[in-house]
Write an enzyme that holds these catalytic residues in place. Sequence first.
Site, PDB file in Angstrom:
ATOM      1  CB  THR A  33      -0.997   0.024   1.175  1.00  0.00           C
ATOM      2  OG1 THR A  33      -0.313  -0.230   2.393  1.00  0.00           O
ATOM      3  CG2 THR A  33      -2.091  -1.014   0.990  1.00  0.00           C
ATOM      4  CG  PHE A  40      -8.704  -6.989  -2.755  1.00  0.00           C
ATOM      5  CD1 PHE A  40      -8.502  -6.070  -3.769  1.00  0.00           C
ATOM      6  CD2 PHE A  40      -8.736  -8.334  -3.078  1.00  0.00           C
ATOM      7  CE1 PHE A  40      -8.331  -6.478  -5.070  1.00  0.00           C
ATOM      8  CE2 PHE A  40      -8.562  -8.754  -4.384  1.00  0.00           C
ATOM      9  CZ  PHE A  40      -8.355  -7.833  -5.382  1.00  0.00           C
ATOM     10  CG  HIS A 126      -3.545 -15.160  -4.928  1.00  0.00           C
ATOM     11  ND1 HIS A 126      -3.962 -14.350  -3.893  1.00  0.00           N
ATOM     12  CD2 HIS A 126      -3.891 -16.421  -4.570  1.00  0.00           C
ATOM     13  CE1 HIS A 126      -4.539 -15.092  -2.950  1.00  0.00           C
ATOM     14  NE2 HIS A 126      -4.502 -16.351  -3.336  1.00  0.00           N
ATOM     15  CB  CYS A 163      -3.808 -21.910 -29.568  1.00  0.00           C
ATOM     16  SG  CYS A 163      -4.297 -21.259 -27.964  1.00  0.00           S
ATOM     17  CG  ASN A 226      -2.763  -7.055   8.599  1.00  0.00           C
ATOM     18  OD1 ASN A 226      -2.272  -6.811   7.502  1.00  0.00           O
ATOM     19  ND2 ASN A 226      -4.065  -7.062   8.799  1.00  0.00           N
TER      20      ASN A 226
HETATM   21  P1  NAD Z   1      -6.217  -7.700   2.021  1.00  0.00           P
HETATM   22  O1  NAD Z   1      -6.575  -6.467   1.272  1.00  0.00           O
HETATM   23  O2  NAD Z   1      -7.248  -8.684   2.364  1.00  0.00           O
HETATM   24  O3  NAD Z   1      -5.510  -7.301   3.368  1.00  0.00           O
HETATM   25  C1  NAD Z   1      -4.504  -6.366   3.434  1.00  0.00           C
HETATM   26  C2  NAD Z   1      -4.262  -6.096   4.918  1.00  0.00           C
HETATM   27  O4  NAD Z   1      -3.133  -5.232   4.994  1.00  0.00           O
HETATM   28  C3  NAD Z   1      -5.433  -5.400   5.601  1.00  0.00           C
HETATM   29  O5  NAD Z   1      -5.817  -6.174   6.720  1.00  0.00           O
HETATM   30  C4  NAD Z   1      -4.854  -4.042   6.035  1.00  0.00           C
HETATM   31  O6  NAD Z   1      -5.255  -3.675   7.326  1.00  0.00           O
HETATM   32  C5  NAD Z   1      -3.375  -4.288   6.020  1.00  0.00           C
HETATM   33  N1  NAD Z   1      -2.575  -3.115   5.662  1.00  0.00           N
HETATM   34  C6  NAD Z   1      -2.697  -2.318   4.577  1.00  0.00           C
HETATM   35  N2  NAD Z   1      -1.698  -1.394   4.550  1.00  0.00           N
HETATM   36  C7  NAD Z   1      -0.949  -1.608   5.678  1.00  0.00           C
HETATM   37  C8  NAD Z   1       0.192  -0.978   6.221  1.00  0.00           C
HETATM   38  N3  NAD Z   1       0.808   0.038   5.610  1.00  0.00           N
HETATM   39  N4  NAD Z   1       0.682  -1.444   7.391  1.00  0.00           N
HETATM   40  C9  NAD Z   1       0.074  -2.481   8.038  1.00  0.00           C
HETATM   41  N5  NAD Z   1      -0.998  -3.128   7.550  1.00  0.00           N
HETATM   42  C10 NAD Z   1      -1.507  -2.694   6.386  1.00  0.00           C
HETATM   43  O7  NAD Z   1      -5.040  -8.354   1.224  1.00  0.00           O
HETATM   44  P2  NAD Z   1      -4.685  -9.861   1.096  1.00  0.00           P
HETATM   45  O8  NAD Z   1      -4.947 -10.612   2.352  1.00  0.00           O
HETATM   46  O9  NAD Z   1      -3.327  -9.876   0.550  1.00  0.00           O
HETATM   47  O10 NAD Z   1      -5.735 -10.455   0.055  1.00  0.00           O
HETATM   48  C11 NAD Z   1      -6.207  -9.783  -1.054  1.00  0.00           C
HETATM   49  C12 NAD Z   1      -5.926 -10.493  -2.363  1.00  0.00           C
HETATM   50  O11 NAD Z   1      -5.965  -9.517  -3.363  1.00  0.00           O
HETATM   51  C13 NAD Z   1      -4.550 -11.070  -2.428  1.00  0.00           C
HETATM   52  O12 NAD Z   1      -4.666 -12.423  -2.423  1.00  0.00           O
HETATM   53  C14 NAD Z   1      -3.946 -10.583  -3.749  1.00  0.00           C
HETATM   54  O13 NAD Z   1      -3.975 -11.610  -4.695  1.00  0.00           O
HETATM   55  C15 NAD Z   1      -4.855  -9.517  -4.234  1.00  0.00           C
HETATM   56  N6  NAD Z   1      -4.308  -8.147  -4.204  1.00  0.00           N
HETATM   57  C16 NAD Z   1      -3.000  -7.936  -4.503  1.00  0.00           C
HETATM   58  C17 NAD Z   1      -2.463  -6.660  -4.480  1.00  0.00           C
HETATM   59  C18 NAD Z   1      -1.006  -6.478  -4.810  1.00  0.00           C
HETATM   60  O14 NAD Z   1      -0.458  -7.300  -5.532  1.00  0.00           O
HETATM   61  N7  NAD Z   1      -0.359  -5.442  -4.301  1.00  0.00           N
HETATM   62  C19 NAD Z   1      -3.278  -5.568  -4.143  1.00  0.00           C
HETATM   63  C20 NAD Z   1      -4.639  -5.817  -3.856  1.00  0.00           C
HETATM   64  C21 NAD Z   1      -5.125  -7.119  -3.898  1.00  0.00           C
HETATM   65 ZN    ZN Z   2      -2.707 -19.821 -27.117  1.00  0.00          ZN
END
Ligand code: NAD
Ligand code: ZN
Length: 254
Positions: A33, A40, A126, A163, A226
């Site tokens: 972030t 998400f 993922h 394909c 977190n």
């Molecule tokens: P999530 O959005 O469910 O959870 C993210 C967690 O990070 C939240 O609980 C939030 O409180 C915490 N958070 C955010 N910024 C923070 C910070 N600076 N310090 C401390 N905590 C912080 O994400 P998830 O569990 O990874 O699942 C979402 C799915 O979405 C993943 O499986 C992924 O595939 C996909 N996704 C990926 C990205 C990426 O690649 N950067 C971004 C969004 C979603």
């Molecule tokens: Zn193909």
Amino acid sequence: MIAPDLDTAIARLTDMVNAARTIVPFTGAGISTECGIPDFRSPGGLWTKNKPILFEEFLASQEARNESWRRRFAMEEHFSMARPGRGHLALASLYRSGKVPAVVTQNIDNLHQASGIAPEDVVELHGNTTFAHCLDCNRRYELSWVRQRMEAANGCAPDCPACGGFIKTATVSFGQAMPDAAMQRAQDLSQACDLFLAIGSSLVVWPAAGFPLMAKRHGARLVIVNREPTDFDDIADLVVRQDIGTVFEPLIVH
Ligand code: NAD
Ligand code: ZN
């Protein structure tokens, strides 16, 4: 134990890192972030704006494929501008020190690779959104190519010229099978480590969220960093509800 303040959190984390032999970091959207990629589930996160397109919908309809690509390109500025954050850099330092054999991630943003971790040591549960592939023949396509083809075809997403298969970002959508090799590697790593760091994941997406539990059951110490509480906080040896970049910055070795 929930760290009562930032200084205690950093001191305990540093002690546990120093004492560990093999550390497996497991990362979620929260580590990215600060790099400008929204997560998400935080307030204002992607989840609140768009309902995800299920894999079966992507397969069933040209319009779902078009919409999926429109959304991807709407995010392109976030993804293409993003550079590794302090959490990524700290994990890359631990990787260089030899204590971290690989990083397991739910993220799709390629930022662990960009921080200097070898691609084969980034276990992506993922997939990866920075390139695309054909769902049938697996041929790789660059996003710029998809975008040009869409623009030339009135917004219609292209199929594979080789394909005829559908072309999709190399991510795992809801409803799509998890990648076997990555799942197996994540399991092996979780069972072999003595310190498991869950960083920036709400730990609600299964089966990926099972790895912290697996590590703990195999004797590892578990740290959860977190901002928000997770369902696994009760079994963790250390819970840090602080900003990830701030907590990990002292572990960066330049
Ligand atoms: P999530 O959005 O469910 O959870 C993210 C967690 O990070 C939240 O609980 C939030 O409180 C915490 N958070 C955010 N910024 C923070 C910070 N600076 N310090 C401390 N905590 C912080 O994400 P998830 O569990 O990874 O699942 C979402 C799915 O979405 C993943 O499986 C992924 O595939 C996909 N996704 C990926 C990205 C990426 O690649 N950067 C971004 C969004 C979603
Ligand atoms: Zn193909």
